[in-house]
Design a protein around this motif. Sequence first.
Motif, PDB file in Angstrom:
ATOM      1  N   UNK A 254       0.821  -1.203   0.000  1.00 52.57           N
ATOM      2  CA  UNK A 254       0.000   0.000   0.000  1.00 52.57           C
ATOM      3  C   UNK A 254       0.861   1.261   0.000  1.00 52.57           C
ATOM      4  N   UNK A 255       2.027   1.197   0.631  1.00 56.10           N
ATOM      5  CA  UNK A 255       2.901   2.371   0.673  1.00 56.10           C
ATOM      6  C   UNK A 255       3.563   2.615  -0.682  1.00 56.10           C
ATOM      7  N   UNK A 256       3.847   1.532  -1.417  1.00 54.79           N
ATOM      8  CA  UNK A 256       4.355   1.712  -2.765  1.00 54.79           C
ATOM      9  C   UNK A 256       3.330   2.439  -3.626  1.00 54.79           C
ATOM     10  N   UNK A 257       2.071   1.998  -3.581  1.00 56.58           N
ATOM     11  CA  UNK A 257       1.036   2.633  -4.396  1.00 56.58           C
ATOM     12  C   UNK A 257       0.833   4.088  -3.997  1.00 56.58           C
ATOM     13  N   UNK A 258       0.894   4.348  -2.713  1.00 49.86           N
ATOM     14  CA  UNK A 258       0.746   5.736  -2.267  1.00 49.86           C
ATOM     15  C   UNK A 258       1.893   6.596  -2.795  1.00 49.86           C
ATOM     16  N   UNK A 259       3.119   6.121  -2.683  1.00 47.11           N
ATOM     17  CA  UNK A 259       4.273   6.886  -3.139  1.00 47.11           C
ATOM     18  C   UNK A 259       4.202   7.125  -4.656  1.00 47.11           C
ATOM     19  N   UNK A 260       3.787   6.099  -5.392  1.00 47.81           N
ATOM     20  CA  UNK A 260       3.650   6.263  -6.841  1.00 47.81           C
ATOM     21  C   UNK A 260       2.576   7.289  -7.183  1.00 47.81           C
ATOM     22  N   UNK A 261       1.485   7.282  -6.423  1.00 48.73           N
ATOM     23  CA  UNK A 261       0.398   8.234  -6.679  1.00 48.73           C
ATOM     24  C   UNK A 261       0.845   9.670  -6.416  1.00 48.73           C
ATOM     25  N   UNK A 262       1.553   9.884  -5.307  1.00 50.58           N
ATOM     26  CA  UNK A 262       2.038  11.232  -5.004  1.00 50.58           C
ATOM     27  C   UNK A 262       3.052  11.682  -6.050  1.00 50.58           C
ATOM     28  N   UNK A 263       3.951  10.780  -6.450  1.00 52.12           N
ATOM     29  CA  UNK A 263       4.940  11.118  -7.468  1.00 52.12           C
ATOM     30  C   UNK A 263       4.256  11.492  -8.780  1.00 52.12           C
ATOM     31  N   UNK A 264       3.235  10.738  -9.157  1.00 50.50           N
ATOM     32  CA  UNK A 264       2.509  11.031 -10.388  1.00 50.50           C
ATOM     33  C   UNK A 264       1.830  12.400 -10.312  1.00 50.50           C
ATOM     34  N   UNK A 265       1.210  12.704  -9.176  1.00 56.35           N
ATOM     35  CA  UNK A 265       0.564  14.002  -9.004  1.00 56.35           C
ATOM     36  C   UNK A 265       1.565  15.140  -9.146  1.00 56.35           C
ATOM     37  N   UNK A 266       2.718  15.002  -8.513  1.00 56.98           N
ATOM     38  CA  UNK A 266       3.740  16.050  -8.578  1.00 56.98           C
ATOM     39  C   UNK A 266       4.215  16.252 -10.014  1.00 56.98           C
ATOM     40  N   UNK A 267       4.488  15.156 -10.705  1.00 52.97           N
ATOM     41  CA  UNK A 267       4.995  15.264 -12.078  1.00 52.97           C
ATOM     42  C   UNK A 267       3.931  15.825 -13.026  1.00 52.97           C
ATOM     43  N   UNK A 268       2.663  15.503 -12.794  1.00 57.87           N
ATOM     44  CA  UNK A 268       1.590  16.081 -13.607  1.00 57.87           C
ATOM     45  C   UNK A 268       1.497  17.584 -13.373  1.00 57.87           C
ATOM     46  N   UNK A 269       1.596  18.001 -12.113  1.00 58.03           N
ATOM     47  CA  UNK A 269       1.559  19.427 -11.791  1.00 58.03           C
ATOM     48  C   UNK A 269       2.697  20.177 -12.481  1.00 58.03           C
ATOM     49  N   UNK A 270       3.851  19.540 -12.537  1.00 63.15           N
ATOM     50  CA  UNK A 270       5.006  20.166 -13.194  1.00 63.15           C
ATOM     51  C   UNK A 270       4.822  20.181 -14.708  1.00 63.15           C
ATOM     52  N   UNK A 271       4.391  19.042 -15.267  1.00 62.72           N
ATOM     53  CA  UNK A 271       4.252  18.927 -16.724  1.00 62.72           C
ATOM     54  C   UNK A 271       3.207  19.889 -17.283  1.00 62.72           C
ATOM     55  N   UNK A 272       2.157  20.137 -16.517  1.00 67.80           N
ATOM     56  CA  UNK A 272       1.093  21.027 -16.985  1.00 67.80           C
ATOM     57  C   UNK A 272       1.379  22.496 -16.698  1.00 67.80           C
ATOM     58  N   UNK A 273       2.470  22.759 -16.003  1.00 73.85           N
ATOM     59  CA  UNK A 273       2.811  24.134 -15.678  1.00 73.85           C
ATOM     60  C   UNK A 273       2.066  24.692 -14.484  1.00 73.85           C
ATOM     61  N   UNK A 274       1.308  23.849 -13.777  1.00 78.23           N
ATOM     62  CA  UNK A 274       0.562  24.312 -12.612  1.00 78.23           C
ATOM     63  C   UNK A 274       1.498  24.708 -11.470  1.00 78.23           C
ATOM     64  N   UNK A 275       2.622  24.029 -11.378  1.00 81.91           N
ATOM     65  CA  UNK A 275       3.633  24.356 -10.379  1.00 81.91           C
ATOM     66  C   UNK A 275       5.014  24.227 -11.005  1.00 81.91           C
TER      67      UNK A 275
END
Length: 285
Positions: A254-275
């Motif tokens: 469960x911790x692997x899935x959580x870490x992957x989800x947070x990493x994906x959110x961060x990278x999406x925010x960066x890729x879209x220019x939101x952050x």
Amino acid sequence: MTTLQAIVLGLTQGVTEFAPVSSSGHLILVPWLFNWTIVNDPALNKTFDVALHIGTLIGALAYFRRDVAKYLAAWAHSIRTRSMSTTDERLAWAIVIGTIPGAIAGAAFENVITEKLGQPWLIAVMLAALGVVLWLVDARSRADRGLDSIGPRTGLAIGAAQALALQPGVSRSGITMTLSRAIGIDRESAARFSFLLAMPIIAGAGVAKGAGLIHTGFQGYGTQFLWGFVASATSGFLVIWGLLGYLRRHSYKVFMWYRLAVAELVLIMIATGARSATIHGAGIS
């Protein structure tokens, strides 16, 4: 900083300090995701760091109060008798010796970590990569060793791994649990030793950062200090209690899935220019 922000960051510290998901990484990412500018205030950072570290330490001490008393007594007896003949004495020395590598690394590289390694894109990469490593090691390792099998040499090895967690996104508890599982220590014992090993480091960080408050005071952040302390202490205690019970019956997946989800959110925010992919300074640690 508002009271709500103090509580959110206190909860973030308490929840993520002991779960294998990186507290330092989350304390950078949470203000970054919400676009809070509070971490750019050096005076607040120093004050609030103390609240967070002392809070999580108090939460851990409240849960492990009997264990701490037992191992302190065993360590003192070992010194008096100049021997190491019992399981408690060996484990006590494992905690003492295991603390040394992380303390040295933290003192030597604190400025580098603060200025260079706390960038959101790098935290995301570390969250994802080490999450997968944690799951793979856990899934493929035996579990035929308990807490009573840990001695000074094992403690030193796990403590040396702990030094790697100075990189935000790695996770101190994550890396120590990973190595513990790799050498066959069962999940609950791996978590318990990780928590015991973390307490001297957390205490040292709190004392080091708190020394400055003797001269400067709270600099107007007394209310934030109090709420951050309460939130981190309470959530830290509850996470330790819940996590040890969870790991008696479940894996680390469960911790692997959580870490992957947070990493994906961060990278999406960066890729879209939101952050932005980078920030100035590493924020609260």
